[in-house]
Write a protein that holds these residues in place. Structure first.
Motif, mmCIF file in Angstrom:
data_model
loop_
_atom_site.group_PDB
_atom_site.id
_atom_site.type_symbol
_atom_site.label_atom_id
_atom_site.label_comp_id
_atom_site.label_asym_id
_atom_site.label_seq_id
_atom_site.Cartn_x
_atom_site.Cartn_y
_atom_site.Cartn_z
ATOM 1 N N SER A 197 -59.421 37.031 -20.862
ATOM 2 C CA SER A 197 -59.924 36.909 -22.233
ATOM 3 C C SER A 197 -59.216 37.915 -23.126
ATOM 4 C CB SER A 197 -61.430 37.172 -22.266
ATOM 5 O OG SER A 197 -61.689 38.526 -21.917
ATOM 6 N N ALA A 198 -59.397 37.785 -24.431
ATOM 7 C CA ALA A 198 -58.835 38.765 -25.364
ATOM 8 C C ALA A 198 -59.353 40.167 -25.044
ATOM 9 C CB ALA A 198 -59.175 38.367 -26.799
ATOM 10 N N LEU A 199 -60.622 40.269 -24.662
ATOM 11 C CA LEU A 199 -61.210 41.556 -24.300
ATOM 12 C C LEU A 199 -60.490 42.164 -23.100
ATOM 13 C CD1 LEU A 199 -63.379 43.744 -24.563
ATOM 14 C CD2 LEU A 199 -64.865 42.316 -23.130
ATOM 15 N N ALA A 200 -60.126 41.337 -22.125
ATOM 16 C CA ALA A 200 -59.444 41.839 -20.930
ATOM 17 C C ALA A 200 -58.154 42.556 -21.302
ATOM 18 C CB ALA A 200 -59.143 40.682 -19.979
ATOM 19 N N LEU A 240 -63.014 52.695 -14.508
ATOM 20 C CA LEU A 240 -63.648 51.570 -15.204
ATOM 21 C C LEU A 240 -62.634 50.718 -15.977
ATOM 22 C CD1 LEU A 240 -66.156 50.007 -16.114
ATOM 23 C CD2 LEU A 240 -66.426 51.681 -17.961
ATOM 24 N N LEU A 241 -61.844 51.347 -16.840
ATOM 25 C CA LEU A 241 -60.930 50.557 -17.674
ATOM 26 C C LEU A 241 -59.847 49.880 -16.839
ATOM 27 C CD1 LEU A 241 -60.440 52.970 -20.721
ATOM 28 C CD2 LEU A 241 -62.127 51.147 -20.435
ATOM 29 N N SER A 242 -59.281 50.627 -15.911
ATOM 30 C CA SER A 242 -58.243 50.038 -15.071
ATOM 31 C C SER A 242 -58.827 48.954 -14.169
ATOM 32 C CB SER A 242 -57.560 51.127 -14.238
ATOM 33 O OG SER A 242 -56.479 50.597 -13.502
ATOM 34 N N GLY A 243 -60.020 49.187 -13.645
ATOM 35 C CA GLY A 243 -60.653 48.184 -12.789
ATOM 36 C C GLY A 243 -60.919 46.884 -13.517
ATOM 37 N N ALA A 244 -61.530 46.984 -14.694
ATOM 38 C CA ALA A 244 -61.808 45.781 -15.477
ATOM 39 C C ALA A 244 -60.522 45.164 -16.005
ATOM 40 C CB ALA A 244 -62.746 46.120 -16.634
ATOM 41 N N GLY A 245 -59.557 46.010 -16.359
ATOM 42 C CA GLY A 245 -58.310 45.510 -16.922
ATOM 43 C C GLY A 245 -57.481 44.719 -15.938
#
Length: 356
Positions: A197-200, A240-245
């Motif tokens: 998604s754009a959020l990703a 968190l950011l790297s995991g979700a990213g």
């Protein structure tokens, strides 16, 4: 149907001293936990864990060291014998990946993850990397149907770890934006079959920007054993950011080359993120993006990441070694196919030679 999406852990909490509230944070998920505890921390953390996990009851299993089929099976049998209703993983990436795998194989039990280093983006993901006990090479990527229900990050514990681990996490986080961007351009699916998604992609960008701005200062704070402001930002980025990213945006060449590097015994004493950093640099060279390569190389030097093959133990560079790495990185179905160009083993060999 063209589906976009993003995925995250059920909850993420971060603060110094948070292990003392582990039981209070996890008690909505179950009452009787199997705690898989990293063997390197068993002597130090057993006491705080036994106190912090209250009011839950817990059985502590000391992790064997590798996230392998044997270790997963051993803990599944332990959990089944004890009748647990929750799995808690405490430690580094291999202990955490084992915990996630065990929770899934026990029928999808709730899973709580407590990282003690910020050396990779493993804690938040629904991915476990399973290795072979025989030679410690990557066996397979285990894609799980659900992210951890709770990720609890005690930055006081993480700040006591050697700063090399934080630097390695920066290396893993560095790949997040480059691989997500490759996946976006290639319109490649992420690891759970949707498109980011754009959020990703914004998360991946924010991850990159955070480590670039705060990385060097965070390492200085870690050297002093302090969970300072920059340290808190980089820990959040690494985990968190790297995991979700990566999970929502996509993975590609840097991690494919990491998997290839793991074929060599030379690198087995080096950390995941250190090898991923080499993968980022090699992928930029494959794309012929010399300016970006030089910028990233200089950044890696500023945050104590390797920039040469010798930095990760490959002192004697041979055609045989490079071909082994390249063939594994480019094997059919590998994530190298998420790059927006066709990458051949010869291209990987040529890029790695420039890092010799």
């Amino acid at each position: 149907m063209y589906i976009t999406g993003a995925r995250f852990p059920g909850r993420y909490v971060q603060a110094p001293g948070l292990i003392s509230r582990l039981g209070a944070q996890a008690e909505t998920l179950g009452k009787h936990a199997l705690v898989i505890l990293d063997r390197n921390l068993a002597d130090v953390l057993r006491g705080p864990l036994e106190e912090g996990v209250k009011p839950l009851s817990a059985v502590i299993s000391v992790h064997g060291g590798e996230c392998s089929e044997q270790e997963i099976t051993r803990n599944v049998e332990e959990g089944r014998a004890k009748g647990v209703d929750m799995i808690i993983g405490v430690g580094g990436g291999k202990a955490l990946d084992t915990a996630k795998s065990v929770a899934f194989r026990l029928g999808g039990l709730p899973c709580v993850i407590v990282p003690t280093i910020a050396a990779s983006d493993a804690p938040c993901s629904a991915l476990a990397v399973v290795y072979k006990e025989s030679d410690h090479s990557v066996d397979y990527d285990y894609f799980l149907p659900r992210n951890p229900d709770l990720v609890l990050v005690d930055t006081q514990i993480i700040a006591q770890a050697p700063s090399r681990f934080l630097a390695a996490g920066i290396g893993d986080a560095l790949a997040t934006w480059y691989e997500a961007e490759s996946s976006r351009i290639a319109d490649a699916p992420n690891c759970w079959g949707t498109h980011g998604s754009a959020l990703a992609f914004e998360i991946a960008r924010f991850c990159r920007d955070t480590i670039v701005e705060y990385g060097a200062e965070a390492l200085r704070e870690c050297d002093a054993g302090e969970a300072g402001p920059a340290f808190e930002r980089v820990v959040e980025a690494n985990i968190l950011l790297s995991g979700a990213g990566f999970e929502s945006g996509g993975v590609a060449g840097a991690h494919a080359i990491h998997h290839g590097l793991c074929e060599l015994p030379d690198v087995h004493h080096h950390l995941h993120g250190e090898k991923v950093a080499i993968g980022v640099l090699a992928t930029l060279l494959i794309h012929g993006n010399r300016d970006e390569y030089e910028k990233v190389r200089d950044y890696c030097l500023s945050v104590r990441l390797p920039t040469r093959l010798s930095d990760i133990g490959i002192v004697e560079v041979s055609d045989e070694k490079l071909q082994a790495v390249a063939q594994r990185a480019c094997r059919p179905g590998e994530i190298m196919e998420n790059e927006p160009i066709t990458v051949t083993p010869d291209m990987v060999v040529a890029a790695l030679r420039q890092l010799a």
